[in-house]
Motif scaffolding. Sequence first.
Motif, PDB file in Angstrom:
ATOM      1  N   ALA A 148      13.888  -8.104  -4.654  1.00 49.14           N
ATOM      2  CA  ALA A 148      14.973  -7.117  -4.593  1.00 49.14           C
ATOM      3  C   ALA A 148      14.444  -5.783  -4.064  1.00 49.14           C
ATOM      4  N   LEU A 149      13.249  -5.394  -4.492  1.00 50.18           N
ATOM      5  CA  LEU A 149      12.652  -4.149  -4.024  1.00 50.18           C
ATOM      6  C   LEU A 149      12.320  -4.233  -2.536  1.00 50.18           C
ATOM      7  N   VAL A 150      11.784  -5.355  -2.090  1.00 43.85           N
ATOM      8  CA  VAL A 150      11.483  -5.534  -0.663  1.00 43.85           C
ATOM      9  C   VAL A 150      12.766  -5.432   0.156  1.00 43.85           C
ATOM     10  N   ARG A 151      13.846  -6.039  -0.326  1.00 42.89           N
ATOM     11  CA  ARG A 151      15.134  -5.963   0.378  1.00 42.89           C
ATOM     12  C   ARG A 151      15.606  -4.509   0.479  1.00 42.89           C
ATOM     13  N   ARG A 152      15.428  -3.742  -0.593  1.00 42.30           N
ATOM     14  CA  ARG A 152      15.844  -2.333  -0.598  1.00 42.30           C
ATOM     15  C   ARG A 152      14.998  -1.518   0.381  1.00 42.30           C
ATOM     16  N   ASP A 203       0.822  -1.212   0.000  1.00 37.91           N
ATOM     17  CA  ASP A 203       0.000   0.000   0.000  1.00 37.91           C
ATOM     18  C   ASP A 203       0.857   1.263   0.000  1.00 37.91           C
ATOM     19  N   GLN A 204       1.987   1.212   0.690  1.00 41.53           N
ATOM     20  CA  GLN A 204       2.823   2.395   0.855  1.00 41.53           C
ATOM     21  C   GLN A 204       3.809   2.638  -0.287  1.00 41.53           C
ATOM     22  N   PHE A 205       4.130   1.595  -1.023  1.00 43.13           N
ATOM     23  CA  PHE A 205       5.103   1.703  -2.115  1.00 43.13           C
ATOM     24  C   PHE A 205       4.434   1.226  -3.411  1.00 43.13           C
ATOM     25  N   PRO A 206       3.925   2.166  -4.217  1.00 41.09           N
ATOM     26  CA  PRO A 206       3.193   1.784  -5.428  1.00 41.09           C
ATOM     27  C   PRO A 206       4.012   0.959  -6.412  1.00 41.09           C
ATOM     28  N   MET A 207       5.349   1.049  -6.320  1.00 42.85           N
ATOM     29  CA  MET A 207       6.187   0.283  -7.247  1.00 42.85           C
ATOM     30  C   MET A 207       6.285  -1.193  -6.858  1.00 42.85           C
ATOM     31  N   LEU A 208       5.837  -1.553  -5.663  1.00 44.53           N
ATOM     32  CA  LEU A 208       5.860  -2.947  -5.205  1.00 44.53           C
ATOM     33  C   LEU A 208       4.536  -3.604  -5.594  1.00 44.53           C
ATOM     34  N   LYS A 209       4.595  -4.434  -6.624  1.00 46.14           N
ATOM     35  CA  LYS A 209       3.389  -5.065  -7.146  1.00 46.14           C
ATOM     36  C   LYS A 209       3.629  -6.539  -7.437  1.00 46.14           C
ATOM     37  N   PRO A 210       3.582  -7.388  -6.392  1.00 46.92           N
ATOM     38  CA  PRO A 210       3.722  -8.818  -6.669  1.00 46.92           C
ATOM     39  C   PRO A 210       2.525  -9.310  -7.478  1.00 46.92           C
ATOM     40  N   ARG A 239       7.753   7.382   4.019  1.00 39.10           N
ATOM     41  CA  ARG A 239       7.685   8.442   3.004  1.00 39.10           C
ATOM     42  C   ARG A 239       9.068   8.742   2.439  1.00 39.10           C
ATOM     43  N   GLY A 240      10.060   8.819   3.324  1.00 41.35           N
ATOM     44  CA  GLY A 240      11.434   9.073   2.885  1.00 41.35           C
ATOM     45  C   GLY A 240      11.977   7.947   2.018  1.00 41.35           C
ATOM     46  N   ALA A 241      11.693   6.710   2.408  1.00 41.70           N
ATOM     47  CA  ALA A 241      12.143   5.559   1.621  1.00 41.70           C
ATOM     48  C   ALA A 241      11.482   5.562   0.242  1.00 41.70           C
ATOM     49  N   ARG A 242      10.196   5.876   0.203  1.00 45.24           N
ATOM     50  CA  ARG A 242       9.493   5.942  -1.083  1.00 45.24           C
ATOM     51  C   ARG A 242      10.117   7.012  -1.975  1.00 45.24           C
ATOM     52  N   SER A 243      10.469   8.151  -1.379  1.00 45.51           N
ATOM     53  CA  SER A 243      11.104   9.228  -2.132  1.00 45.51           C
ATOM     54  C   SER A 243      12.457   8.781  -2.696  1.00 45.51           C
ATOM     55  N   VAL A 244      13.252   8.083  -1.886  1.00 50.73           N
ATOM     56  CA  VAL A 244      14.547   7.577  -2.345  1.00 50.73           C
ATOM     57  C   VAL A 244      14.350   6.614  -3.509  1.00 50.73           C
ATOM     58  N   LEU A 245      13.398   5.685  -3.373  1.00 49.63           N
ATOM     59  CA  LEU A 245      13.150   4.698  -4.430  1.00 49.63           C
ATOM     60  C   LEU A 245      12.677   5.366  -5.715  1.00 49.63           C
ATOM     61  N   GLU A 246      11.812   6.369  -5.584  1.00 55.79           N
ATOM     62  CA  GLU A 246      11.348   7.092  -6.771  1.00 55.79           C
ATOM     63  C   GLU A 246      12.503   7.812  -7.439  1.00 55.79           C
ATOM     64  N   SER A 247      13.391   8.395  -6.639  1.00 54.85           N
ATOM     65  CA  SER A 247      14.561   9.076  -7.172  1.00 54.85           C
ATOM     66  C   SER A 247      15.491   8.085  -7.870  1.00 54.85           C
ATOM     67  N   GLU A 248      15.718   6.934  -7.266  1.00 50.27           N
ATOM     68  CA  GLU A 248      16.559   5.920  -7.879  1.00 50.27           C
ATOM     69  C   GLU A 248      15.956   5.447  -9.197  1.00 50.27           C
ATOM     70  N   GLY A 249      14.636   5.329  -9.227  1.00 53.91           N
ATOM     71  CA  GLY A 249      13.965   4.910 -10.454  1.00 53.91           C
ATOM     72  C   GLY A 249      14.147   5.925 -11.573  1.00 53.91           C
ATOM     73  N   ARG A 250      14.075   7.211 -11.222  1.00 52.40           N
ATOM     74  CA  ARG A 250      14.257   8.263 -12.228  1.00 52.40           C
ATOM     75  C   ARG A 250      15.691   8.313 -12.728  1.00 52.40           C
ATOM     76  N   LYS A 286      18.804   3.777 -11.601  1.00 49.45           N
ATOM     77  CA  LYS A 286      19.551   2.870 -10.729  1.00 49.45           C
ATOM     78  C   LYS A 286      18.728   1.598 -10.542  1.00 49.45           C
ATOM     79  N   ALA A 287      19.350   0.473 -10.782  1.00 54.96           N
ATOM     80  CA  ALA A 287      18.648  -0.807 -10.635  1.00 54.96           C
ATOM     81  C   ALA A 287      18.546  -1.177  -9.168  1.00 54.96           C
ATOM     82  N   ALA A 288      17.503  -1.940  -8.849  1.00 51.41           N
ATOM     83  CA  ALA A 288      17.353  -2.451  -7.492  1.00 51.41           C
ATOM     84  C   ALA A 288      18.462  -3.452  -7.203  1.00 51.41           C
TER      85      ALA A 288
END
Length: 135
Positions: A58-62, A35-42, A75-86, A89-91
């Motif tokens: 790999a995303l769950v580990r990150r 719910d908190q990380f829209p990029m996590l979609k099993p 929120r901060g972790a989601r921001s970091v992941l979104e930044s890495e995605g832009r 940077k690979a997971a």
Amino acid sequence: MPVWPDGKAADALRTIGEVGEALGLRQHVLRYWEDQFPMLKPLKRSGGRRYYRPEDIALVRRIDQLVHREGYTLRGARSVLESEGRNGKAAQPAILPAPDPAPTPAAIATERPPASERALRLLRMRARLIDALEG
């Protein structure tokens, strides 16, 4: 092809229970993170049963690294992941060593201070909680 401790190939789909056990996370935490990380979609099959692909793991580990080891808020972790995605940077790869044991208060006190003052305060609070629980 590498094999996980459960005997399955590294690229095999895994259930939420298998992922939780391998990474030392509870299943309700993994569902909440969806719910908190829209990029996590099993993958979800009939009956809502979840199947995690290697890239999901790999995303769950990150996420676990950011939240539980580096002191980020969700929120901060989601921001970091979104930044890495832009930034393209690979997971991190989904290799599964045994989960790290909980650090001792002495180990926490000797770690290099985190970048932010807030994260440092969280680490100090964590060390006090560990002392209280062990004492």
